[in-house]
Design a protein around this motif. Structure first.
Motif, PDB file in Angstrom:
ATOM      1  N   ASP A   1       0.837  -1.208   0.000  1.00 17.46           N
ATOM      2  CA  ASP A   1       0.000   0.000   0.000  1.00 17.46           C
ATOM      3  C   ASP A   1       0.868   1.253   0.000  1.00 17.46           C
ATOM      4  N   GLN A   2       1.924   1.234   0.821  1.00 18.45           N
ATOM      5  CA  GLN A   2       2.794   2.400   0.906  1.00 18.45           C
ATOM      6  C   GLN A   2       3.617   2.587  -0.365  1.00 18.45           C
ATOM      7  N   ILE A   3       4.039   1.490  -0.964  1.00 20.00           N
ATOM      8  CA  ILE A   3       4.765   1.568  -2.243  1.00 20.00           C
ATOM      9  C   ILE A   3       3.864   2.173  -3.320  1.00 20.00           C
ATOM     10  N   ASN A   4       2.600   1.741  -3.352  1.00 20.68           N
ATOM     11  CA  ASN A   4       1.652   2.295  -4.320  1.00 20.68           C
ATOM     12  C   ASN A   4       1.449   3.790  -4.086  1.00 20.68           C
ATOM     13  N   TYR A   5       1.357   4.166  -2.792  1.00 20.18           N
ATOM     14  CA  TYR A   5       1.191   5.581  -2.462  1.00 20.18           C
ATOM     15  C   TYR A   5       2.399   6.387  -2.943  1.00 20.18           C
ATOM     16  N   ILE A   6       3.597   5.902  -2.635  1.00 20.30           N
ATOM     17  CA  ILE A   6       4.811   6.630  -3.033  1.00 20.30           C
ATOM     18  C   ILE A   6       4.924   6.718  -4.547  1.00 20.30           C
TER      19      ILE A   6
END
Length: 472
Positions: free
Chosen positions: A211-216
């Motif tokens: 999720d955080q990779i997608n956000y970044i």
């Protein structure tokens, strides 16, 4: 007067009260009108500390003390106020000359502050000339930093998350620290969140990391497009309907918020919820308030950041009860619940009356389908707040399969559950009357990524007579 609200932290308030209980104060004095109190407090040395409090404005008392403490107000000044509240004997006396001089200096300082604010307004209203060369230069530095961030993210993904051992995390931490040199502190914080998520992985459960990779990834793409557009058209307004500037790392000035019309005069707001949480990526404690504008029903947030290293010396925010009437309220660019702030001198506090609660309920969603559509439009954007706060009118509330369900008059339903902070749903079940028609509920929404299930956590219950805080 709630003395604890003036303390930088609970320990300072407790220590101040202990000084009174230990009879450490002497030579207690006050003016005839009780607008100034002063006295001496025994310290660790042979000479006592001299402390005073100017209560000309009870909402913003001026604390002074001769001690070397970096906390403000210190425990001695707080103790003096506790002694005054307790009813200890204060002899009436003329105000000391040094306090008179300090009061005059403070008044002059406040006059200068008002003048400076007028100048800020004039600048905001006038046409501000931009140093285009410096602006473009900064953007080029930011774009270089984003290129580095993209390479860092690409290397991590290509090497595989399962291979992200301690050595990989250590390298990522060093690279993340280097991003701080490129004016992209918001992006740096996003990578810090990624580091925290990686460190917390157990049994190869990488959902939060992904999720955080997608956000970044989305943030880097959006930032690149946005900054290139700003570079090509530096005279255009920045984007004001999203938080992209802050997400990159920009810090807004009040003059800029005024310039872009992000300032509301004579606003009336009240707090619906308050809580403190640990923002590990920013290495700060955050005191977050949820507020509603009584004039238009808009829900806002306030955030008070206390870095770990300085938290002891920064005043904790606290719950606020009643209506705040603000001469000026500044609204930061954002999405469904934008951040707000105001200057202390622009504040007037009043007690609730019955009409205030009716106003809050009036602004609640009576149709949950419309409310859910609004929430989904917010959370489908990867850069928007994934937990927006909404206000829902209540028609029915009941337990189904162990879950609390609320329902509108059209039969639209929303399940409530606890997903963060405290078990507020359990509290609400015990508080809800059998008939809850004409009540409203402030809810923090949540969308479970794996199941796609949309639910909400109750923050406060609003009745025609009161606000019942579940988080305060």
């Amino acid at each position: 007067m709630k003395i604890e609200e003036f303390a930088p932290n609970s320990e300072a308030a407790r220590n101040g009260r202990d000084l009174v209980n230990k009879n450490r104060f002497s030579n207690l004095k006050m003016t005839n009108d009780k607008s100034v109190i002063w006295g001496e407090c025994a310290g660790s040395g042979k000479n006592p500390y001299h402390c005073s409090i100017d209560l000309k404005d009870p909402l913003q008392p001026v604390f002074r003390c001769s001690c070397p403490s970096r906390q403000f107000p210190c425990k001695h000044a707080l103790g003096l106020l506790f002694a005054f509240e307790k009813g200890d004997t204060f002899q009436t006396s003329d105000i000391p000359e040094d306090i008179v001089e300090k009061r005059k200096k403070l008044e002059k300082k406040q006059e200068k502050k008002v003048l400076a604010k007028e100048i800020v307004k004039e600048k905001a209203e006038g046409s501000k000339k931009m140093n285009t060369a410096a602006f473009v230069k900064k953007i080029n530095v930011q774009l270089s930093g984003i290129e580095m961030a993209e390479k860092i993210l690409k290397d991590l993904v290509q090497s595989g998350l399962a291979s992200a051992d301690a050595k990989v995390v250590q390298t990522l931490r060093a690279q993340t620290k280097e991003l701080g040199n490129y004016h992209i502190n918001g992006i740096q914080t996003a990578f810090n969140h990624l580091l925290i998520a990686l460190s917390a992985v157990e049994n190869e459960a990488f959902t939060e990391v992904i999720d955080q990779i997608n956000y970044i990834s989305t943030l880097l793409k959006k930032s690149t497009d946005y900054l290139n557009k700003r570079k090509d058209h530096p005279e255009d307004k920045p984007e004001l309907d999203s938080a992209i500037e802050e997400q990159i790392g920009y810090v807004w000035k009040l003059s800029e918020l005024m310039q872009y019309g992000l300032c509301e005069e004579n606003a009336e707001i009240t707090q619906l919820s308050f809580f403190t949480y640990d923002h590990r990526a920013r290495k700060e404690w955050v005191d977050e308030g949820i507020w509603i504008n009584l004039k238009n029903g808009k829900i806002y947030k306030t955030n008070n950041y206390r870095p770990y290293r300085a938290a002891k010396h920064i005043k904790e925010e606290n719950s606020t009860f009643g209506i705040l009437k603000l001469k000026e309220m500044f609204i930061y660019p954002g999405d469904q619940n934008p951040r707000i702030r105001w200057e202390p001198e622009a504040l007037l506090e009043k007690r609730y009356d019955a009409d205030d609660f009716k106003k809050i309920i009036f602004w609640s969603y009576v149709n949950y389908a419309e409310m859910i559509k609004s929430v989904k439009n917010t959370i489908k954007n990867p850069l928007m707040d994934k937990h927006p706060v909404v206000l829902a009118a209540l028609h029915k509330a009941y337990l189904k399969n162990g879950k609390l369900v609320i329902e509108d008059r059209e039969g639209n339903k929303l399940s409530l559950s606890d997903y963060v902070f405290f078990p507020t749903t359990t509290q609400l079940i015990n508080l809800l009357p059998s008939q809850c028609e004409n009540f409203a509920l402030a809810i923090r929404m949540d969308n479970d990524v794996e199941s796609g299930y949309l639910s909400g956590q109750p923050l406060s219950l609003i009745t025609p007579e009161k606000i019942v805080r579940l988080l305060y």
